[in-house]
Design a protein around this motif. Sequence first.
Motif, short mmCIF file in Angstrom:
data_model
loop_
_atom_site.label_atom_id
_atom_site.label_comp_id
_atom_site.label_asym_id
_atom_site.label_seq_id
_atom_site.Cartn_x
_atom_site.Cartn_y
_atom_site.Cartn_z
N ARG A 75 81.67 40.13 52.36
CA ARG A 75 81.94 39.59 51.24
C ARG A 75 83.50 39.59 50.85
O ARG A 75 84.26 40.62 51.15
CB ARG A 75 81.58 40.47 50.05
CG ARG A 75 79.97 40.85 50.12
CD ARG A 75 79.66 41.62 48.88
NE ARG A 75 78.08 41.89 49.01
CZ ARG A 75 77.34 41.46 48.48
NH1 ARG A 75 77.45 40.22 47.98
NH2 ARG A 75 76.03 41.74 48.60
N ASP A 106 80.61 35.03 50.59
CA ASP A 106 79.88 35.72 51.51
C ASP A 106 79.12 35.27 52.40
O ASP A 106 78.58 34.17 52.40
CB ASP A 106 79.41 36.90 50.38
CG ASP A 106 78.02 36.21 49.62
OD1 ASP A 106 77.31 35.34 50.07
OD2 ASP A 106 77.90 36.68 48.48
N ARG A 146 67.83 29.22 44.44
CA ARG A 146 67.56 30.42 43.80
C ARG A 146 67.68 30.29 42.20
O ARG A 146 66.94 30.73 41.62
CB ARG A 146 68.41 31.40 44.22
CG ARG A 146 68.41 32.01 45.73
CD ARG A 146 69.37 33.49 45.90
NE ARG A 146 69.20 33.65 47.33
CZ ARG A 146 70.43 33.38 48.12
NH1 ARG A 146 71.48 32.56 47.77
NH2 ARG A 146 70.42 33.80 49.25
N ASP A 199 71.78 28.73 53.79
CA ASP A 199 70.79 29.71 53.55
C ASP A 199 71.32 31.12 53.60
O ASP A 199 70.84 31.93 52.90
CB ASP A 199 69.55 29.50 54.42
CG ASP A 199 68.50 28.53 54.12
OD1 ASP A 199 68.63 27.76 53.23
OD2 ASP A 199 67.43 28.61 54.90
N THR A 200 72.43 31.16 54.29
CA THR A 200 72.69 32.66 54.60
C THR A 200 74.24 32.81 54.37
O THR A 200 74.70 33.97 54.44
CB THR A 200 72.54 32.90 56.26
OG1 THR A 200 73.41 32.12 56.76
CG2 THR A 200 71.17 32.88 56.84
N CYS A 201 74.92 31.86 53.74
CA CYS A 201 76.27 31.88 53.08
C CYS A 201 76.12 31.47 51.69
O CYS A 201 75.49 30.79 51.23
CB CYS A 201 76.97 30.92 53.96
SG CYS A 201 77.26 31.29 55.63
N ARG A 202 77.24 32.06 50.99
CA ARG A 202 77.60 31.57 49.62
C ARG A 202 78.92 30.79 49.64
O ARG A 202 79.96 31.24 50.50
CB ARG A 202 77.69 32.57 48.79
CG ARG A 202 76.49 33.04 48.06
CD ARG A 202 76.71 34.03 46.83
NE ARG A 202 75.44 34.17 46.28
CZ ARG A 202 74.96 35.44 46.56
NH1 ARG A 202 75.29 36.31 47.19
NH2 ARG A 202 73.50 35.60 45.98
N ARG A 221 75.32 42.88 40.66
CA ARG A 221 74.21 43.63 39.76
C ARG A 221 74.45 45.11 39.94
O ARG A 221 74.21 45.88 39.27
CB ARG A 221 72.97 42.87 40.13
CG ARG A 221 72.79 41.68 39.71
CD ARG A 221 71.51 41.27 39.97
NE ARG A 221 71.03 40.95 41.38
CZ ARG A 221 71.02 39.90 42.08
NH1 ARG A 221 71.71 38.78 41.68
NH2 ARG A 221 70.55 40.08 43.41
N GLU A 271 70.88 43.45 58.16
CA GLU A 271 71.54 42.38 57.66
C GLU A 271 72.83 42.88 57.47
O GLU A 271 72.99 43.77 56.79
CB GLU A 271 70.87 41.86 56.53
CG GLU A 271 69.28 41.51 56.86
CD GLU A 271 68.82 40.85 55.72
OE1 GLU A 271 69.32 40.77 54.60
OE2 GLU A 271 67.79 40.02 56.10
N LYS A 287 75.76 36.34 55.47
CA LYS A 287 74.79 37.59 56.32
C LYS A 287 74.79 37.13 57.54
O LYS A 287 74.38 35.94 58.17
CB LYS A 287 73.41 37.66 55.47
CG LYS A 287 72.51 38.42 56.12
CD LYS A 287 71.69 38.27 57.18
CE LYS A 287 70.64 36.90 56.88
NZ LYS A 287 69.58 36.45 57.80
N GLY A 335 76.12 37.73 43.60
CA GLY A 335 74.92 38.15 44.02
C GLY A 335 74.67 39.51 43.71
O GLY A 335 75.20 40.15 42.96
N SER A 336 74.03 40.33 44.71
CA SER A 336 73.64 41.84 44.52
C SER A 336 74.67 42.75 44.13
O SER A 336 74.56 43.53 43.55
CB SER A 336 72.69 42.05 45.55
OG SER A 336 73.47 42.09 46.57
N1 UDP Z 1 71.27 36.92 52.39
C1 UDP Z 1 70.63 36.30 53.56
N2 UDP Z 1 69.42 36.95 53.43
C2 UDP Z 1 68.80 37.82 52.82
C3 UDP Z 1 69.68 38.44 51.75
C4 UDP Z 1 70.98 37.83 51.66
O1 UDP Z 1 71.07 35.53 53.94
O2 UDP Z 1 67.91 38.38 52.99
C5 UDP Z 1 72.93 36.20 52.28
C6 UDP Z 1 73.09 35.64 50.99
O3 UDP Z 1 72.66 34.21 50.96
C7 UDP Z 1 74.49 35.73 50.55
C8 UDP Z 1 74.81 37.16 51.14
O4 UDP Z 1 73.76 37.42 52.28
O5 UDP Z 1 75.06 34.68 51.25
C9 UDP Z 1 74.72 38.22 50.33
O6 UDP Z 1 73.44 38.23 49.45
P1 UDP Z 1 73.29 39.35 48.12
O7 UDP Z 1 73.54 40.67 48.83
O8 UDP Z 1 74.40 39.15 47.27
O9 UDP Z 1 71.86 39.13 47.77
P2 UDP Z 1 71.28 38.11 46.81
O10 UDP Z 1 72.05 37.96 45.83
O11 UDP Z 1 71.26 36.99 47.60
O12 UDP Z 1 69.96 38.63 46.66
#
Ligand code: UDP
Length: 236
Positions: free
Chosen positions: A94, A175, A215, A196-199, A103, A90, A177, A99-100
């Motif tokens: 960003r 951000d 979420r 689903d895959t973008c913020r 944290r 993946e 993916k 998100g992650s």
């Molecule tokens: N993302 C995704 N699939 C995943 C994990 C993340 O499409 O399995 C996307 C998510 O929607 C965000 C970006 O990747 O746009 C970054 O996600 P992040 O690492 O911040 O993880 P999260 O906070 O969503 O757990």
Amino acid sequence: MKAELLYEGKAKKVYQAKGQPGKLVLSYKNDATAFNGEKKATFVGKGRLNNEISSRIFEYLRDHGMESHFIEQLNETEQLVNKTEIIPLEVVVRNIAAGSITRRLGIEEKTHFYPPIVELFYKKDELGDPLINDEHAVLLTNITALELQQIKSKALEVNQELNKLFSKVGVQLVDFKLEFGKIKDDIVLSDEISPDTCRLWDKETEDKLDKDVFRQGTGDLIEVYEEILHRLEAKV
Ligand code: UDP
């Protein structure tokens, strides 16, 4: 158009395209999952919205010189794509902290990154998709170091194009993916690009227009996905 079901994922079903060996039909489902599948729900209309949005985005990228596996949208919930050998990574780009990364590294949400940050996660449910470095990626997948550099630079090119597109429709691309596959020796952008895959944040209000509303339980998923599609259709 469809022959046998090859694979069912969390958000899509993948079928062999009938009589077309190198092609697949992706069928977008109404299911939403978060937190590695722990939170689940079904939203009538989500499959259509993600199929439409992803199709518009792949068409936009193609019009701007960036090919992907996408061939054409077939109907409300399905698209025809080229079959690739998927690379289990993946690739996250960003522009703004959310998100992650907030944290994991204690970075304050909404911190802007310039240049943008590219992160790699190893796609492996049992391990919870861990963050990995370049050497891990080469070790764990079937790509070379050179191919990994191609993947990262393609991801940054996609970011440039999508930043322009979303900025025109009043949306901040926080951000996203991406996933890539291989067709022979070519690296090909694959999977989907959708809320689903973008913020995606509204530029003015910073309202969330993406899967974070599900979420975090803070809004109506269908309403915000519709909003993204409407804005894109007005522009693309
Ligand atoms: N993302 C995704 N699939 C995943 C994990 C993340 O499409 O399995 C996307 C998510 O929607 C965000 C970006 O990747 O746009 C970054 O996600 P992040 O690492 O911040 O993880 P999260 O906070 O969503 O757990």
